[in-house]
Design an enzyme around this catalytic site. Sequence first.
Site, mmCIF file in Angstrom:
data_model
loop_
_atom_site.group_PDB
_atom_site.id
_atom_site.type_symbol
_atom_site.label_atom_id
_atom_site.label_comp_id
_atom_site.label_asym_id
_atom_site.label_seq_id
_atom_site.Cartn_x
_atom_site.Cartn_y
_atom_site.Cartn_z
ATOM 1 C CE LYS A 67 66.250 8.249 90.166
ATOM 2 N NZ LYS A 67 66.192 9.300 89.956
ATOM 3 C CB SER A 199 77.654 17.465 84.609
ATOM 4 O OG SER A 199 78.277 17.811 83.713
ATOM 5 C CG MET A 219 68.113 22.766 91.679
ATOM 6 S SD MET A 219 67.477 21.957 93.473
ATOM 7 C CE MET A 219 66.874 20.274 92.845
ATOM 8 C CB THR A 221 76.296 19.305 93.841
ATOM 9 O OG1 THR A 221 77.188 20.138 92.753
ATOM 10 C CG2 THR A 221 77.191 18.159 94.502
ATOM 11 C CG ASP A 222 73.280 13.875 91.838
ATOM 12 O OD1 ASP A 222 74.629 14.032 91.101
ATOM 13 O OD2 ASP A 222 72.222 13.877 90.426
#
Length: 321
Positions: A67, A199, A219, A221-222
């Site tokens: 992706k 965010s 969901m 924190t990336d």
Amino acid sequence: MLIVPERDIADLMTRHAAYDAVEKVFAAMASADAYNFPVIREAIGHEDALYGFKGGFDRAGMTLGLKAGGYWPNNLEKHGIINHQSTVFLFDPDTGRAVAMVGGNLLTALRTAAASSVSIRHLARDDAKVIGMVGAGHQATFQLRAALEQRRFEKVIGWNFHPEMLPNLKAVADEAGLPFEAVELDGLRAADVLISITSSFEAILKPEHVKPGTHIACMGTDTKGKQEVDPRLLAQATVFTDEVAQSISIGEAQHAIAQGLIGESDIAQIGAVVNGDHPGRRSAEEITLFDGTGVGLQDLAVASAVVDLAVEKGVAIEVDF
């Protein structure tokens, strides 16, 4: 090569199909039948955008790809389109040929919601009645709709940095015929299940906001530096994740690891619970926490499923490539 445009995704992919695809790929990861490639994520120095690539190979599902996309924070204001933009590319694992290009925006929202709902189905208490939301943006509505299908919830509560966005959550609660209440952070203690989807780069959810027995799905924190949860919560909880390597490097666990509050061995894959190799929740008083970092294999799983549906319904566009 087949093309499935973004405009067609909503008529093809359902929440249930996304859930099934994500649950299967989590199980494959835990069984070492699927693995993710290292993530590339960079600030491009234009429009404050973050851009990157997530990919992997699922041997069980024979899915290979990536992706490409990221986050353009000015999109909504300047262009009237969502800030997250992405496209999924699938390749034939036998030959390396490109076989499909799929719009990734709605798929990303659906697969992210599916990941948290997998964690709720496998880790939340069976008697969970109140679901709490931390965050009320675009993705939060997808999270809430998917979560409401996993337990017989009786009430929705929510908190957001910008309270004027809370009607987004109320609208979803209204759809489900459930009451909604806006709360302060302390009020989140009433929740049996909590989903954080912001965010933020600073801890919002703290131990005093969570009661024993709660399941938390983190969901948002990336990326390195992002943070939604006080590291002390991870030390108090039984921690699960989609992929341990991402959890400790760019996920919520990065902060607890850095402070020495937990170790890598304290984090289990959610797929191990799906497979029955991990018992999951062990008591009604246990706090369980899912660190959903978002892995490339999730995107490939839902993209592959939507390509099959597009072919079946005759809406896939075929081009020479």
